[in-house]
Scaffold this motif. Sequence first.
Motif, PDB file in Angstrom:
ATOM      1  N   VAL A 100      83.285  48.551 -18.124  1.00 31.22           N
ATOM      2  CA  VAL A 100      84.446  47.670 -18.044  1.00 31.22           C
ATOM      3  C   VAL A 100      85.354  47.991 -19.229  1.00 31.22           C
ATOM      4  CG1 VAL A 100      85.266  45.288 -18.033  1.00 31.22           C
ATOM      5  CG2 VAL A 100      83.117  45.873 -16.883  1.00 31.22           C
ATOM      6  N   LEU A 101      86.594  48.326 -18.935  1.00 29.75           N
ATOM      7  CA  LEU A 101      87.551  48.705 -19.964  1.00 29.75           C
ATOM      8  C   LEU A 101      88.648  47.662 -20.072  1.00 29.75           C
ATOM      9  CD1 LEU A 101      88.037  52.487 -19.047  1.00 29.75           C
ATOM     10  CD2 LEU A 101      86.406  51.504 -20.666  1.00 29.75           C
ATOM     11  N   ALA A 102      89.058  47.377 -21.291  1.00 26.43           N
ATOM     12  CA  ALA A 102      90.172  46.463 -21.547  1.00 26.43           C
ATOM     13  C   ALA A 102      91.298  47.234 -22.217  1.00 26.43           C
ATOM     14  CB  ALA A 102      89.730  45.307 -22.439  1.00 26.43           C
ATOM     15  N   LYS A 103      92.510  47.029 -21.742  1.00 30.75           N
ATOM     16  CA  LYS A 103      93.674  47.647 -22.399  1.00 30.75           C
ATOM     17  C   LYS A 103      94.242  46.623 -23.366  1.00 30.75           C
ATOM     18  CE  LYS A 103      97.462  50.804 -21.378  1.00 30.75           C
ATOM     19  NZ  LYS A 103      97.105  51.676 -22.513  1.00 30.75           N
ATOM     20  N   LEU A 104      94.260  46.954 -24.632  1.00 28.54           N
ATOM     21  CA  LEU A 104      94.582  45.992 -25.684  1.00 28.54           C
ATOM     22  C   LEU A 104      96.091  45.839 -25.850  1.00 28.54           C
ATOM     23  CD1 LEU A 104      91.899  46.659 -28.435  1.00 28.54           C
ATOM     24  CD2 LEU A 104      91.773  45.229 -26.393  1.00 28.54           C
ATOM     25  N   GLU A 105      96.676  45.055 -24.944  1.00 29.48           N
ATOM     26  CA  GLU A 105      98.118  44.826 -24.986  1.00 29.48           C
ATOM     27  C   GLU A 105      98.540  43.973 -26.180  1.00 29.48           C
ATOM     28  OE1 GLU A 105     100.600  46.222 -22.557  1.00 29.48           O
ATOM     29  OE2 GLU A 105      98.821  47.457 -22.904  1.00 29.48           O
ATOM     30  N   LEU A 106      97.568  43.335 -26.824  1.00 26.34           N
ATOM     31  CA  LEU A 106      97.871  42.590 -28.053  1.00 26.34           C
ATOM     32  C   LEU A 106      98.347  43.512 -29.164  1.00 26.34           C
ATOM     33  CD1 LEU A 106      95.324  43.014 -30.298  1.00 26.34           C
ATOM     34  CD2 LEU A 106      94.136  41.725 -28.534  1.00 26.34           C
ATOM     35  N   MET A 107      98.163  44.829 -28.995  1.00 21.79           N
ATOM     36  CA  MET A 107      98.598  45.794 -30.002  1.00 21.79           C
ATOM     37  C   MET A 107     100.087  46.112 -29.907  1.00 21.79           C
ATOM     38  SD  MET A 107      95.797  46.296 -31.642  1.00 21.79           S
ATOM     39  CE  MET A 107      96.039  47.774 -32.620  1.00 21.79           C
ATOM     40  N   ASN A 108     100.760  45.602 -28.893  1.00 23.16           N
ATOM     41  CA  ASN A 108     102.213  45.731 -28.842  1.00 23.16           C
ATOM     42  C   ASN A 108     102.836  44.924 -29.977  1.00 23.16           C
ATOM     43  OD1 ASN A 108     102.893  47.386 -26.453  1.00 23.16           O
ATOM     44  ND2 ASN A 108     101.804  45.779 -25.327  1.00 23.16           N
TER      45      ASN A 108
ATOM     46  N   ALA B  15      89.225  29.414 -21.088  1.00 24.83           N
ATOM     47  CA  ALA B  15      89.111  29.243 -22.537  1.00 24.83           C
ATOM     48  C   ALA B  15      87.716  29.625 -23.021  1.00 24.83           C
ATOM     49  CB  ALA B  15      89.429  27.806 -22.919  1.00 24.83           C
ATOM     50  N   GLU B  16      86.692  29.262 -22.257  1.00 24.45           N
ATOM     51  CA  GLU B  16      85.326  29.619 -22.638  1.00 24.45           C
ATOM     52  C   GLU B  16      85.143  31.142 -22.615  1.00 24.45           C
ATOM     53  OE1 GLU B  16      81.448  29.577 -23.816  1.00 24.45           O
ATOM     54  OE2 GLU B  16      82.926  27.959 -23.906  1.00 24.45           O
ATOM     55  N   ALA B  17      85.755  31.808 -21.647  1.00 22.19           N
ATOM     56  CA  ALA B  17      85.657  33.268 -21.593  1.00 22.19           C
ATOM     57  C   ALA B  17      86.333  33.912 -22.798  1.00 22.19           C
ATOM     58  CB  ALA B  17      86.281  33.779 -20.296  1.00 22.19           C
ATOM     59  N   CYS B  18      87.413  33.321 -23.275  1.00 18.46           N
ATOM     60  CA  CYS B  18      88.047  33.826 -24.505  1.00 18.46           C
ATOM     61  C   CYS B  18      87.074  33.757 -25.680  1.00 18.46           C
ATOM     62  CB  CYS B  18      89.295  33.010 -24.827  1.00 18.46           C
ATOM     63  SG  CYS B  18      90.668  33.256 -23.695  1.00 18.46           S
ATOM     64  N   ARG B  19      86.335  32.670 -25.764  1.00 18.17           N
ATOM     65  CA  ARG B  19      85.350  32.542 -26.847  1.00 18.17           C
ATOM     66  C   ARG B  19      84.220  33.556 -26.695  1.00 18.17           C
ATOM     67  NH1 ARG B  19      87.009  26.989 -26.331  1.00 18.17           N
ATOM     68  NH2 ARG B  19      85.515  26.570 -24.668  1.00 18.17           N
ATOM     69  N   GLU B  20      83.796  33.816 -25.458  1.00 20.80           N
ATOM     70  CA  GLU B  20      82.762  34.822 -25.216  1.00 20.80           C
ATOM     71  C   GLU B  20      83.256  36.215 -25.617  1.00 20.80           C
ATOM     72  OE1 GLU B  20      79.679  34.806 -23.987  1.00 20.80           O
ATOM     73  OE2 GLU B  20      79.403  32.708 -23.388  1.00 20.80           O
ATOM     74  N   LEU B  21      84.503  36.518 -25.284  1.00 20.39           N
ATOM     75  CA  LEU B  21      85.075  37.817 -25.640  1.00 20.39           C
ATOM     76  C   LEU B  21      85.155  37.976 -27.151  1.00 20.39           C
ATOM     77  CD1 LEU B  21      86.463  40.450 -24.651  1.00 20.39           C
ATOM     78  CD2 LEU B  21      88.619  39.190 -24.674  1.00 20.39           C
ATOM     79  N   LEU B  22      85.539  36.929 -27.826  1.00 22.43           N
ATOM     80  CA  LEU B  22      85.621  36.982 -29.285  1.00 22.43           C
ATOM     81  C   LEU B  22      84.243  37.152 -29.903  1.00 22.43           C
ATOM     82  CD1 LEU B  22      87.345  36.723 -31.849  1.00 22.43           C
ATOM     83  CD2 LEU B  22      87.048  34.241 -31.691  1.00 22.43           C
TER      84      LEU B  22
ATOM     85  N   SER C  59      81.521  38.406 -28.531  1.00 23.36           N
ATOM     86  CA  SER C  59      80.857  39.656 -28.157  1.00 23.36           C
ATOM     87  C   SER C  59      81.575  40.896 -28.676  1.00 23.36           C
ATOM     88  CB  SER C  59      80.747  39.750 -26.632  1.00 23.36           C
ATOM     89  OG  SER C  59      79.999  38.693 -26.099  1.00 23.36           O
ATOM     90  N   GLU C  60      82.907  40.890 -28.607  1.00 24.69           N
ATOM     91  CA  GLU C  60      83.678  42.097 -28.874  1.00 24.69           C
ATOM     92  C   GLU C  60      84.637  41.980 -30.050  1.00 24.69           C
ATOM     93  OE1 GLU C  60      83.055  44.804 -27.311  1.00 24.69           O
ATOM     94  OE2 GLU C  60      82.031  44.204 -25.472  1.00 24.69           O
TER      95      GLU C  60
ATOM     96  N   VAL D 207      89.588  49.975 -24.560  1.00 25.20           N
ATOM     97  CA  VAL D 207      88.330  49.708 -25.252  1.00 25.20           C
ATOM     98  C   VAL D 207      87.257  49.355 -24.224  1.00 25.20           C
ATOM     99  CG1 VAL D 207      87.148  48.163 -26.863  1.00 25.20           C
ATOM    100  CG2 VAL D 207      89.471  48.936 -27.354  1.00 25.20           C
ATOM    101  N   ALA D 208      86.086  49.963 -24.356  1.00 23.41           N
ATOM    102  CA  ALA D 208      84.955  49.644 -23.487  1.00 23.41           C
ATOM    103  C   ALA D 208      84.283  48.357 -23.964  1.00 23.41           C
ATOM    104  CB  ALA D 208      83.956  50.793 -23.478  1.00 23.41           C
ATOM    105  N   LEU D 209      84.107  47.411 -23.068  1.00 22.15           N
ATOM    106  CA  LEU D 209      83.493  46.122 -23.416  1.00 22.15           C
ATOM    107  C   LEU D 209      81.989  46.183 -23.133  1.00 22.15           C
ATOM    108  CD1 LEU D 209      86.187  43.686 -21.967  1.00 22.15           C
ATOM    109  CD2 LEU D 209      86.089  44.767 -24.229  1.00 22.15           C
ATOM    110  N   ARG D 210      81.306  47.047 -23.874  1.00 27.52           N
ATOM    111  CA  ARG D 210      79.884  47.293 -23.620  1.00 27.52           C
ATOM    112  C   ARG D 210      78.995  46.118 -24.038  1.00 27.52           C
ATOM    113  NH1 ARG D 210      81.493  52.522 -25.649  1.00 27.52           N
ATOM    114  NH2 ARG D 210      81.543  54.039 -23.948  1.00 27.52           N
ATOM    115  N   ARG D 211      79.420  45.325 -24.994  1.00 29.01           N
ATOM    116  CA  ARG D 211      78.618  44.193 -25.444  1.00 29.01           C
ATOM    117  C   ARG D 211      78.724  43.011 -24.482  1.00 29.01           C
ATOM    118  NH1 ARG D 211      81.156  46.960 -29.084  1.00 29.01           N
ATOM    119  NH2 ARG D 211      80.070  47.807 -30.915  1.00 29.01           N
ATOM    120  N   LEU D 212      79.889  42.801 -23.954  1.00 28.81           N
ATOM    121  CA  LEU D 212      80.087  41.692 -23.021  1.00 28.81           C
ATOM    122  C   LEU D 212      79.601  42.043 -21.620  1.00 28.81           C
ATOM    123  CD1 LEU D 212      81.220  38.834 -22.677  1.00 28.81           C
ATOM    124  CD2 LEU D 212      83.444  39.854 -22.194  1.00 28.81           C
ATOM    125  N   PHE D 213      79.703  43.333 -21.258  1.00 24.70           N
ATOM    126  CA  PHE D 213      79.286  43.797 -19.932  1.00 24.70           C
ATOM    127  C   PHE D 213      78.317  44.970 -20.090  1.00 24.70           C
ATOM    128  CE2 PHE D 213      83.610  42.112 -19.517  1.00 24.70           C
ATOM    129  CZ  PHE D 213      83.426  41.153 -18.527  1.00 24.70           C
TER     130      PHE D 213
END
Length: 301
Positions: free
Chosen positions: A41-49, A263-270, A272-273, A28-34
């Motif tokens: 910037v691409l994130a591989k969504l390993e939470l989908m395992n 932890a703050e970055a987790c909140r930013e990711l949530l 934004s994305e 997934v492209a993180l266009r809103r956060l970056f």
Amino acid sequence: MTLARGSRTGLEPVHASVLDTVGTTPLVALRRLFPQPGVQVLAKLELMNPGGSMKDRSARYIVDTGLADGSIPPGSRLVESSSGNFGVAVAMVARLHGLAFTCVVDPHASPANVAIMRGLGADVESVDEPDEAGGYLHTRLARVHEILATTPDTVWINQYANDRNWLAHYHGTGSEIAGALLVPPTHLVGAVSTTGSLLGCARRLREVCDPLEVVAADAVGSVIFGGPGGRRELPGLGSSRVPELHSPAEIDRVEAVDDATAAEACRELLASEAIFAGGSTGAVVTVTWPRHRVAPDGPAP
């Protein structure tokens, strides 16, 4: 859930078990956060395992190959030290292969992960004495060795030294990234604990990407790269011992991230994305920020 009779005509396969759904996670492209122009910037969504993390990959690969070559005998008991996600993954794999599993955790393991492991039939033991490095890893490993010495037919997975850890990501995560991207990436940023996932991905991607800067997101208080040991609260990030898999020559840059910042970055990711992520992902986002993120008053330095 769908019930079906007769022959199937759909294009999607029916998997033999949930283990067959491990991997092939989306990018997934993180266009809103970056949003910086010219940078993706691409994130591989390993939470989908199916077990909720990339640890599903290494657990499945280690157990499947171990059963195939006899290093894990059928009906044996697996034992491992884990802060949570790897324990969940091994519990899932062990359950489906008819193996017993004992997981040694510590007070930082989330109650949810402990409950999941027990629900999958694992025996969960918790140690509560901190080690000399300020964490619990050495104490957990001492308990693992006690179990090995007193319990017959027990196999220690040892994710910190098991080459099948990084090979799972070489053949899986890294190969998937290499096959999905039309343009080779310039940077690979990953969290480290055993270092298996970052090294496996880096080794695969460097076969097709030249140059590639490999960046490790470590924890403040981790000793992996020679820093002073200290207290760490986030599970799955950093280590109080140097993993046998560790290969510092293959990592170009290391950034240490404290718990609060991750932890703050987790909140930013949530925000934004709309992506829920754990502390290790927060550390990765933090390390990526200075290079790519646009601040309200202009580009980041």
